[in-house]
Design a protein around this motif. Structure first.
Motif: not given
Length: 124
Positions: A21, A30, A71-74, A76, A80
């Motif tokens: 992470s 973002n 991948y990413r979680d904008n 959060q 990753y």
């Protein structure tokens, strides 16, 4: 400036999996692209994977293609790197990096901020 903190490294047997992470703070997550690089003692930092600001474009080194997923979680503010089918040659310190332009950056010199790194060790 953006601050990046990696986590998730550790010791795993060959064939196992880890998820790294990269938590970001200090700038609008973002807006920028992200990348993962790795380095072993005496060698240059090596490109592993990259993702653009939206997550719509990704790129992988040939050595990890089909085994690693970026991948990413904008929401959060976190990126990753899912690493599967790990091999002893994947052993390295892994760094995440941010590119303020948001594009799909591939060269270490394209990136503006770096984390401190997390050790991944794969035993045979």
């Amino acid at each position: 400036q953006v601050q990046l903190v990696e986590s998730g490294g550790g010791l795993v047997q060959a064939g196992g999996s880890l998820r790294l992470s990269c938590a970001a703070s200090g700038r609008t997550f973002n807006n920028y692209g992200m990348g993962w690089f790795r380095q072993t003692p005496g060698k240059e930092r090596e490109f592993v994977a990259a993702i653009n600001w939206s997550g719509g474009s990704t790129s992988y080194a040939d050595s990890v293609k089909g085994r690693f997923t970026i991948y990413r979680d904008n929401a959060q503010h976190t990126g990753y790197l899912q690493m599967n089918s790990l091999k002893p040659e994947d052993t390295a310190v892994y760094y995440c990096a941010a590119d303020y332009t948001g594009k799909l950056a591939l060269l270490a010199t394209d990136f503006d901020s770096w984390g401190q790194g997390t050790q991944v060790t794969v035993s045979s």
